[in-house]
Design a protein around this motif. Structure first.
Motif, PDB file in Angstrom:
ATOM      1  N   VAL A  48       0.844  -1.004   0.102  1.00 45.27           N
ATOM      2  CA  VAL A  48       0.140  -0.206   0.078  1.00 45.27           C
ATOM      3  C   VAL A  48       0.871   0.988  -0.035  1.00 45.27           C
ATOM      4  O   VAL A  48       2.061   1.090   0.512  1.00 45.27           O
ATOM      5  N   PRO A  49       0.182   2.377  -0.634  1.00 42.63           N
ATOM      6  CA  PRO A  49       1.338   3.561  -0.720  1.00 42.63           C
ATOM      7  C   PRO A  49       1.514   3.940   0.952  1.00 42.63           C
ATOM      8  O   PRO A  49       0.588   3.737   1.957  1.00 42.63           O
ATOM      9  N   GLU A  50       2.469   4.420   1.206  1.00 39.97           N
ATOM     10  CA  GLU A  50       3.003   4.854   2.754  1.00 39.97           C
ATOM     11  C   GLU A  50       1.932   5.845   3.383  1.00 39.97           C
ATOM     12  O   GLU A  50       1.760   5.663   4.388  1.00 39.97           O
ATOM     13  N   ASP A  51       1.478   6.730   2.509  1.00 37.90           N
ATOM     14  CA  ASP A  51       0.639   7.710   3.210  1.00 37.90           C
ATOM     15  C   ASP A  51      -1.016   7.020   3.449  1.00 37.90           C
ATOM     16  O   ASP A  51      -1.825   7.592   4.149  1.00 37.90           O
ATOM     17  N   ALA A  52      -1.128   5.665   3.128  1.00 30.33           N
ATOM     18  CA  ALA A  52      -2.176   4.875   3.452  1.00 30.33           C
ATOM     19  C   ALA A  52      -1.811   3.910   4.439  1.00 30.33           C
ATOM     20  O   ALA A  52      -2.829   3.140   5.057  1.00 30.33           O
ATOM     21  N   LEU A  53      -0.840   4.011   5.123  1.00 33.63           N
ATOM     22  CA  LEU A  53      -0.479   2.933   6.205  1.00 33.63           C
ATOM     23  C   LEU A  53      -1.339   2.959   7.360  1.00 33.63           C
ATOM     24  O   LEU A  53      -1.752   1.828   7.832  1.00 33.63           O
ATOM     25  N   GLU A  54      -1.470   3.903   7.969  1.00 37.08           N
ATOM     26  CA  GLU A  54      -2.335   3.940   9.233  1.00 37.08           C
ATOM     27  C   GLU A  54      -3.899   3.534   8.815  1.00 37.08           C
ATOM     28  O   GLU A  54      -4.553   2.828   9.690  1.00 37.08           O
ATOM     29  N   ALA A  55      -4.368   4.071   7.783  1.00 35.62           N
ATOM     30  CA  ALA A  55      -5.817   3.796   7.517  1.00 35.62           C
ATOM     31  C   ALA A  55      -5.656   2.313   7.258  1.00 35.62           C
ATOM     32  O   ALA A  55      -6.717   1.577   7.437  1.00 35.62           O
ATOM     33  N   SER A  56      -4.575   1.676   6.437  1.00 40.56           N
ATOM     34  CA  SER A  56      -4.647   0.197   6.213  1.00 40.56           C
ATOM     35  C   SER A  56      -4.932  -0.530   7.554  1.00 40.56           C
ATOM     36  O   SER A  56      -5.317  -1.513   7.611  1.00 40.56           O
ATOM     37  N   ARG A  57      -3.883  -0.200   8.564  1.00 39.67           N
ATOM     38  CA  ARG A  57      -3.915  -0.505   9.773  1.00 39.67           C
ATOM     39  C   ARG A  57      -5.061  -0.705  10.544  1.00 39.67           C
ATOM     40  O   ARG A  57      -5.479  -1.677  11.285  1.00 39.67           O
ATOM     41  N   THR A  58      -5.711   0.316  10.231  1.00 37.06           N
ATOM     42  CA  THR A  58      -7.207   0.386  11.195  1.00 37.06           C
ATOM     43  C   THR A  58      -8.266  -0.508  10.480  1.00 37.06           C
ATOM     44  O   THR A  58      -8.828  -1.002  11.163  1.00 37.06           O
ATOM     45  N   LEU A  59      -8.298  -0.202   9.286  1.00 36.36           N
ATOM     46  CA  LEU A  59      -9.194  -1.184   8.563  1.00 36.36           C
ATOM     47  C   LEU A  59      -8.888  -2.757   8.823  1.00 36.36           C
ATOM     48  O   LEU A  59      -9.968  -3.598   8.981  1.00 36.36           O
ATOM     49  N   LEU A  60      -7.784  -3.101   8.631  1.00 38.27           N
ATOM     50  CA  LEU A  60      -7.357  -4.633   8.865  1.00 38.27           C
ATOM     51  C   LEU A  60      -7.689  -4.664  10.282  1.00 38.27           C
ATOM     52  O   LEU A  60      -8.520  -5.877  10.570  1.00 38.27           O
ATOM     53  N   ALA A  61      -7.370  -3.984  11.204  1.00 39.31           N
ATOM     54  CA  ALA A  61      -7.744  -4.514  12.404  1.00 39.31           C
ATOM     55  C   ALA A  61      -9.245  -4.764  12.821  1.00 39.31           C
ATOM     56  O   ALA A  61      -9.855  -5.305  13.486  1.00 39.31           O
ATOM     57  N   ALA A  62      -9.974  -3.491  12.192  1.00 36.50           N
ATOM     58  CA  ALA A  62     -11.427  -3.589  12.448  1.00 36.50           C
ATOM     59  C   ALA A  62     -11.768  -4.855  11.925  1.00 36.50           C
ATOM     60  O   ALA A  62     -13.160  -4.992  12.287  1.00 36.50           O
ATOM     61  N   SER A  63     -11.440  -5.196  11.085  1.00 32.45           N
ATOM     62  CA  SER A  63     -11.723  -6.663  10.246  1.00 32.45           C
ATOM     63  C   SER A  63     -11.425  -7.995  10.982  1.00 32.45           C
ATOM     64  O   SER A  63     -11.521  -8.837  10.234  1.00 32.45           O
ATOM     65  N   GLY A  64     -10.565  -7.894  12.031  1.00 29.20           N
ATOM     66  CA  GLY A  64     -10.039  -9.001  12.627  1.00 29.20           C
ATOM     67  C   GLY A  64      -8.611  -9.592  12.097  1.00 29.20           C
ATOM     68  O   GLY A  64      -8.619 -10.793  12.179  1.00 29.20           O
ATOM     69  N   ILE A  65      -8.117  -9.024  10.895  1.00 26.75           N
ATOM     70  CA  ILE A  65      -7.030  -9.464  10.305  1.00 26.75           C
ATOM     71  C   ILE A  65      -5.778  -8.869  10.830  1.00 26.75           C
ATOM     72  O   ILE A  65      -5.552  -7.560  11.284  1.00 26.75           O
TER      73      ILE A  65
END
Length: 68
Positions: A48-65
């Motif tokens: 993922v683009p570096e500027d999407a890192l935190e959003a990606s972490r949040t989305l994955l965690a919210a999905s239990g991944i």
């Protein structure tokens, strides 16, 4: 060249599910073979683009991944 972050996973299922979650969250994500220098894992990773890192972490965690 823009910087990118890489998420690795224990299972192929998590990698593919993670891709779907990130795409649904409007994150530009690419599935790629895991570089051997990053370890064994499941053999796939998500980029993922570096500027999407935190959003990606949040989305994955919210999905239990849990990336490694």
């Amino acid at each position: 060249m823009p910087m990118e972050a890489v998420f690795t996973f224990k299972s192929t299922h998590d990698a593919i599910h993670g891709e779907r979650v990130l795409l649904e969250g409007n994150v530009a994500v690419k599935v790629m073979a895991l570089p051997s220098s990053l370890g064994a894992g499941c053999g796939l990773c998500l980029r993922v683009p570096e500027d999407a890192l935190e959003a990606s972490r949040t989305l994955l965690a919210a999905s239990g991944i849990a990336p490694e």
